[in-house]
Design an enzyme around this catalytic site. Structure first.
Site, mmCIF file in Angstrom:
data_model
loop_
_atom_site.group_PDB
_atom_site.id
_atom_site.type_symbol
_atom_site.label_atom_id
_atom_site.label_comp_id
_atom_site.label_asym_id
_atom_site.label_seq_id
_atom_site.Cartn_x
_atom_site.Cartn_y
_atom_site.Cartn_z
ATOM 1 N N TRP A 10 38.153 63.119 48.476
ATOM 2 C CA TRP A 10 39.691 62.725 48.314
ATOM 3 C C TRP A 10 39.977 62.461 46.742
ATOM 4 O O TRP A 10 40.973 62.495 46.361
ATOM 5 C CB TRP A 10 40.253 61.719 48.862
ATOM 6 C CG TRP A 10 40.377 61.994 50.586
ATOM 7 C CD1 TRP A 10 39.975 62.951 51.191
ATOM 8 C CD2 TRP A 10 40.600 60.907 51.484
ATOM 9 N NE1 TRP A 10 40.115 62.905 52.499
ATOM 10 C CE2 TRP A 10 40.642 61.583 52.800
ATOM 11 C CE3 TRP A 10 41.589 59.661 51.546
ATOM 12 C CZ2 TRP A 10 40.985 61.090 53.923
ATOM 13 C CZ3 TRP A 10 41.628 59.026 52.624
ATOM 14 C CH2 TRP A 10 41.673 59.761 53.998
ATOM 15 N N LYS A 11 38.926 62.100 46.217
ATOM 16 C CA LYS A 11 38.801 61.931 44.679
ATOM 17 C C LYS A 11 39.821 60.955 44.374
ATOM 18 O O LYS A 11 40.159 60.017 45.270
ATOM 19 C CB LYS A 11 39.325 63.259 43.820
ATOM 20 C CG LYS A 11 38.425 64.519 44.375
ATOM 21 C CD LYS A 11 38.382 65.630 43.060
ATOM 22 C CE LYS A 11 37.649 66.725 43.976
ATOM 23 N NZ LYS A 11 37.435 67.796 42.706
ATOM 24 N N HIS A 97 28.301 63.825 41.181
ATOM 25 C CA HIS A 97 29.380 65.058 41.413
ATOM 26 C C HIS A 97 29.461 65.284 39.812
ATOM 27 O O HIS A 97 29.530 64.605 38.933
ATOM 28 C CB HIS A 97 30.707 64.107 41.861
ATOM 29 C CG HIS A 97 31.738 65.467 42.340
ATOM 30 N ND1 HIS A 97 32.682 65.822 41.124
ATOM 31 C CD2 HIS A 97 32.240 65.993 43.289
ATOM 32 C CE1 HIS A 97 33.389 66.735 41.857
ATOM 33 N NE2 HIS A 97 33.145 66.636 43.028
ATOM 34 N N GLU A 99 32.097 65.763 38.344
ATOM 35 C CA GLU A 99 33.274 65.266 37.407
ATOM 36 C C GLU A 99 32.712 63.930 36.928
ATOM 37 O O GLU A 99 33.092 63.393 36.092
ATOM 38 C CB GLU A 99 34.461 64.917 38.449
ATOM 39 C CG GLU A 99 35.135 66.117 38.522
ATOM 40 C CD GLU A 99 35.984 66.314 39.942
ATOM 41 O OE1 GLU A 99 36.180 65.392 40.577
ATOM 42 O OE2 GLU A 99 36.358 67.268 40.365
ATOM 43 N N SER A 215 36.273 74.860 45.775
ATOM 44 C CA SER A 215 37.559 75.452 46.246
ATOM 45 C C SER A 215 37.139 76.182 47.667
ATOM 46 O O SER A 215 37.706 77.043 47.952
ATOM 47 C CB SER A 215 37.859 76.833 45.296
ATOM 48 O OG SER A 215 38.160 76.064 43.974
ATOM 49 N N GLY A 236 37.218 69.287 48.318
ATOM 50 C CA GLY A 236 37.919 68.458 47.496
ATOM 51 C C GLY A 236 39.482 68.726 48.115
ATOM 52 O O GLY A 236 39.826 68.190 48.946
ATOM 53 N N GLY A 237 40.169 69.541 47.035
ATOM 54 C CA GLY A 237 41.672 69.711 47.391
ATOM 55 C C GLY A 237 41.970 69.827 48.848
ATOM 56 O O GLY A 237 43.072 69.416 49.266
HETATM 57 C C1 PEP Z 1 34.823 68.574 45.084
HETATM 58 O O1 PEP Z 1 35.319 67.634 44.757
HETATM 59 O O2 PEP Z 1 33.586 68.267 45.394
HETATM 60 C C2 PEP Z 1 35.378 69.983 45.124
HETATM 61 C C3 PEP Z 1 34.425 71.069 45.598
HETATM 62 O O3 PEP Z 1 36.586 70.269 45.005
HETATM 63 P P1 PEP Z 1 37.482 71.407 45.285
HETATM 64 O O4 PEP Z 1 37.309 71.613 46.802
HETATM 65 O O5 PEP Z 1 38.870 70.907 45.202
HETATM 66 O O6 PEP Z 1 36.930 72.582 44.515
#
Ligand code: PEP
Length: 254
Positions: A10-11, A97, A99, A215, A236-237
């Site tokens: 969920w970040k 991660h 980020e 994604s 993620g999203g």
């Molecule tokens: C993630 O946060 O590990 C990720 C893969 O994000 P997203 O699915 O939004 O690209």
């Protein structure tokens, strides 16, 4: 046969009421449609771990955290440790991660220490690796991913590696809407498994789960998860919407 894993990162999103609503909506879907042979992990921000943990008690959902300190206790203001996470019901911790690497300078030895801290507390690291676009453009993506897993994981004994989940997340695909093709994902996952085989032998390497992240959405999950060496996804999203995350879970459970 490796059990597939779908983990929702969920970040830094949602208020507490929103987080609880998302959890409730996901639980309703999981109660109404049985999904089998799959581990589903939700990974909320730290302040929501306890209330979310209470809500998912006796459900199929498992709880993860987005990071942890390499230290167990002490004067590290702002940090959260693996023993703390364990004490509130966390079972998985994302380490490395992109980020965290990009914005907080985490790499190499520090990530190896974090992996050790997670394992020392009987939790499962979800260790992330993956290359930025420029590295892929230069054809150095295999070298970089090899280095990332060597630095952070290859000091582990086989029993510890087996408790670890690897997530291949090409940085250019994270949060960008640009997904690796199933061929690109499979190629890198097979490469990672080959490196594990060289180090630990085929019997161990064949048991390690390697997730794809970048994604993943309801439209592309099925093709990605159908790849021989893709054992699920780190999402993620699309994990922020119960309906879409549930469709991704269903794609992995098929
Ligand atoms: C993630 O946060 O590990 C990720 C893969 O994000 P997203 O699915 O939004 O690209």
């Amino acid at each position: 046969m490796r059990t597939k894993v779908v983990a929702g990162n969920w970040k830094m999103n949602k208020t507490l009421p929103e987080a609880l609503q998302l959890t409730a909506e996901l639980l309703t879907r999981l109660e109404n449609h049985q999904v089998k042979n799959i581990e589903v992990v939700i990974i909320p921000p730290f302040p929501y771990l306890i209330p979310v943990s209470e809500k998912i008690q006796s459900s199929v959902l498992r709880l993860g955290a987005q990071n942890c300190s390499e230290h167990p206790w002490g004067a590290y203001t702002g940090e959260v440790s693996a023993p703390m996470l364990k004490s509130v019901g966390v079972q998985y911790v994302i380490i490395g991660h992109s980020e965290r690497r990009q914005y907080f300078g985490e790499e190499g030895t520090k990530l190896a220490q974090k992996v050790d801290a997670v394992l020392a507390n009987q939790l499962h690291p979800i260790f992330c690796c993956g290359e930025p676009l420029i590295v892929r453009g230069d054809g150095r993506h295999f070298d970089l991913v090899k280095l990332q897993i060597e630095e952070a994981l290859f000091h582990l004994p086989a029993e510890a590696l087996l408790k670890t989940i690897i997530a291949y997340e090409p940085v250019w695909a994270i949060g960008t809407g640009k997904t690796a093709t199933p061929e690109q994902a499979q190629e890198m996952h097979a490469f990672i498994r080959e490196q594990l085989t060289l180090k630990y032998g085929a019997a161990v390497a064949q048991q390690v789960r390697i997730l794809y992240g970048g994604s993943v959405n309801a439209g592309n999950a099925k093709a990605l998860f159908a790849c021989a060496d893709v054992d699920g996804g780190l999402v993620g999203g699309a994990s922020l919407k119960a309906g879409e995350f549930f469709e991704i879970i269903q794609a992995a459970a098929q």
